[in-house]
Design an enzyme around this catalytic site. Structure first.
Site, mmCIF file in Angstrom:
data_model
loop_
_atom_site.group_PDB
_atom_site.id
_atom_site.type_symbol
_atom_site.label_atom_id
_atom_site.label_comp_id
_atom_site.label_asym_id
_atom_site.label_seq_id
_atom_site.Cartn_x
_atom_site.Cartn_y
_atom_site.Cartn_z
ATOM 1 C CD1 TRP A 146 -2.474 -2.148 1.312
ATOM 2 C CD2 TRP A 146 -3.105 -0.739 -0.303
ATOM 3 N NE1 TRP A 146 -3.553 -2.698 0.658
ATOM 4 C CE2 TRP A 146 -3.959 -1.864 -0.342
ATOM 5 C CE3 TRP A 146 -3.306 0.289 -1.240
ATOM 6 C CZ2 TRP A 146 -5.006 -1.989 -1.265
ATOM 7 C CZ3 TRP A 146 -4.350 0.166 -2.159
ATOM 8 C CH2 TRP A 146 -5.176 -0.955 -2.167
ATOM 9 C CG LEU A 204 -8.971 -9.188 -2.061
ATOM 10 C CD1 LEU A 204 -8.283 -9.719 -3.317
ATOM 11 C CD2 LEU A 204 -8.221 -7.975 -1.502
ATOM 12 C CB CYS A 205 -11.886 -14.265 -1.767
ATOM 13 S SG CYS A 205 -11.900 -15.733 -0.721
ATOM 14 C CE LYS A 226 1.441 -20.253 -0.884
ATOM 15 N NZ LYS A 226 2.812 -20.720 -0.537
ATOM 16 C CB ALA A 265 -3.933 -9.701 -1.660
ATOM 17 C CG LEU A 291 -24.158 -4.956 -1.722
ATOM 18 C CD1 LEU A 291 -24.565 -5.612 -3.033
ATOM 19 C CD2 LEU A 291 -25.372 -4.771 -0.820
#
Ligand code: NHW
Ligand code: EN5
Length: 387
Positions: free
Chosen positions: A5, A138-139, A147, A150, A387
């Protein structure tokens, strides 16, 4: 220390409050021609796929991935269990793009092991109307965690969105990342206290018996507001105007056209429950809505799942908000929901306690990608529900 980030166009912790404090983009403007044409590289034996939500088989694969690997509470007792119909609704609003339903498969076996999605939305942040995507779902499969997959998913969806000339995104998460535009608190209202206590979602309060607890949370069978009925397609123009008038006072809120209101607020059993109050002359004066998002109960031998209602868009016009929300509780209870969840957004903070909501152990943070705000938005100025 956020290795990923820290490299992205998002507000960073401890940034100098610049003197030219104004809302605006973080990155220098780019064009579609500047966007990388090739997908980002994945580790050996993984490949990108665009998921087709209209294929029952592919929808089932996403449903099963999320059902086993999506968000859990801090104590790993509950995991979100979005239904297939819900996912279809959540992922196919007007203008949706299949390429933003982005999966990762194992090349050799075809197994779906990761997912991320974006849907188009116009979101107003303070006085800026932004063409954005809302990123959700996101999964990464539990066996592939930690690892650095993401960041690859996030960069790839960014690329696919940028190719459509969209440069801003909105997302929410329970976790703290650089840097929230708003921080909100979950609250919960027991509808089926016996079950909630049985599964460890809540506890018997000190000096309370089960009998007193059941009595405390008991609700009537029918809503009390005269003229309250399920929303119908014919209500869409009036509801669109009602909602627009209400949301204009919030610091972050969607701008919904009639087609979007039709999509997001058409009554769909156990997906989205929407009701309006029709006044004597046929005018729609109020709106109430909630969506159904069950959680699976991890390792309880009495119950598999918890049926939760989440407050969606509710607009008090002629009806006071506490009464409208109490009718929402009644309707959620009557349709078999075990708990009603809400955030301290909109005007909720003022009414949650009197409606017997208790504070949750979870927070929800709102984030913007490539958009800086001069000031954080307080939770009671948040007018967007994801949601
Ligand atoms: S929030 C729900 C997210 N999903 C879950 O929590 C499901 C269960 N967990 C997992 O599947 C709603 C994994 O733990 C995930 C991370 C995949 C979460 N958002 O691969 P690594 C949403 O879907 C950072 C963003 O090793 P992992 C919103 C983390 O800080 N970043 O971790 C999604 C670290 O970065 P750092 C998150 O555990 C918004 C890096 O990931 C995050 O195997 C996405 C580690 O990666 C989260 N929830 O996989 C952003 N959780 O800097 C959209 C962790 O600290 C941005 N991380 O080193 C906009 C894009 C579009 C722009 C268009 C203009
Ligand atoms: C992407 N769009 O933590 C969203 N839920 O409080 C993804 N707690 O259910 C991000 N831990 O407090 C979602 N019971 C982030 C949320 C992740 C899920 C989560 C919390 C929100 C939650 C429950 C159960 C806690 C179980 C132990 C909780 C107490 C309720 C009680 C009811 C009766 C009155 C007192 C309070």
């Amino acid at each position: 220390n956020y290795a990923f980030w820290g490299t992205q166009p998002v507000a960073q912790f401890g940034e100098q409050p610049s003197s030219s404090a104004a809302d605006g983009p973080i990155d220098a403007p780019k064009t579609v021609e500047d966007v990388r044409k090739e997908p980002y590289g994945l580790p050996q034996n993984f490949e990108w796929v665009t998921c087709d939500i209209n294929s029952d088989k592919e929808l089932e694969e996403i449903h099963d991935l999320l059902g086993a690997h999506y968000v859990e509470d801090d104590d790993n007792m509950f995991r979100f269990a979005y239904s297939k119909e819900f996912l279809r609704w959540a992922l196919q609003p007007p203008g949706f793009q299949a390429v933003w339903h982005c999966g990762v498969r194992v090349s050799t076996t075809g197994k779906l092991v990761a997912f991320i999605s974006g849907i188009p939305a116009t979101v107003r942040v303070n006085s800026s109307s932004l063409k954005t995507v809302e990123i959700n779902f996101l999964c990464v499969h539990k066996k592939l965690r930690h690892k650095r997959l993401a960041p690859v998913l996030i960069k790839e969806i960014t690329r696919r969105v940028n190719l459509h000339d969209i440069w801003q995104a909105v997302y929410t998460a329970g976790v703290l990342l650089p840097k929230p535009v708003a921080e909100c608190q979950y609250w919960h209202r027991s509808l089926n206290p016996k079950k909630l206590i049985g599964i460890g979602f809540s506890r018997l309060a000190p000096r309370m018996t089960m009998a007193r607890t059941l009595k405390l949370y008991k609700l009537p069978d029918q809503p009390v507001t005269p003229g309250l009925r399920q929303m119908q397609p014919k209500d869409v123009p009036q509801v669109t105007a009602l909602l627009a008038g209400y949301l204009k006072d919030y610091g972050i809120a969607p701008e919904l056209d009639e087609e979007e209101v039709r999509h997001w607020l058409s009554f769909q059993e156990d997906v989205v429950h929407s009701y309006v109050v029709e006044g004597p002359g046929g005018a729609i004066t109020d709106l109430l809505s909630f969506y159904t998002l069950p959680s699976s109960v991890i390792g309880n031998d009495q119950y598999d799942s918890l049926k939760a209602a989440y407050m969606f868009y509710t607009v008090p016009g002629a009806t006071p908000l506490p009464q409208l929300m109490n009718d929402a509780l009644i309707l959620a209870h009557a349709t078999g929901h075990d708990v009603f969840n809400a955030l301290d957004i909109f005007e909720n903070e003022k009414i949650l306690k009197e409606l017997k909501f208790g504070i949750g152990d979870g927070k929800l943070r709102y984030y913007l990608f490539n958009w800086r705000v001069a000031q954080d938005i307080p939770s009671n100025k948040v007018g967007l529900v994801m949601l």
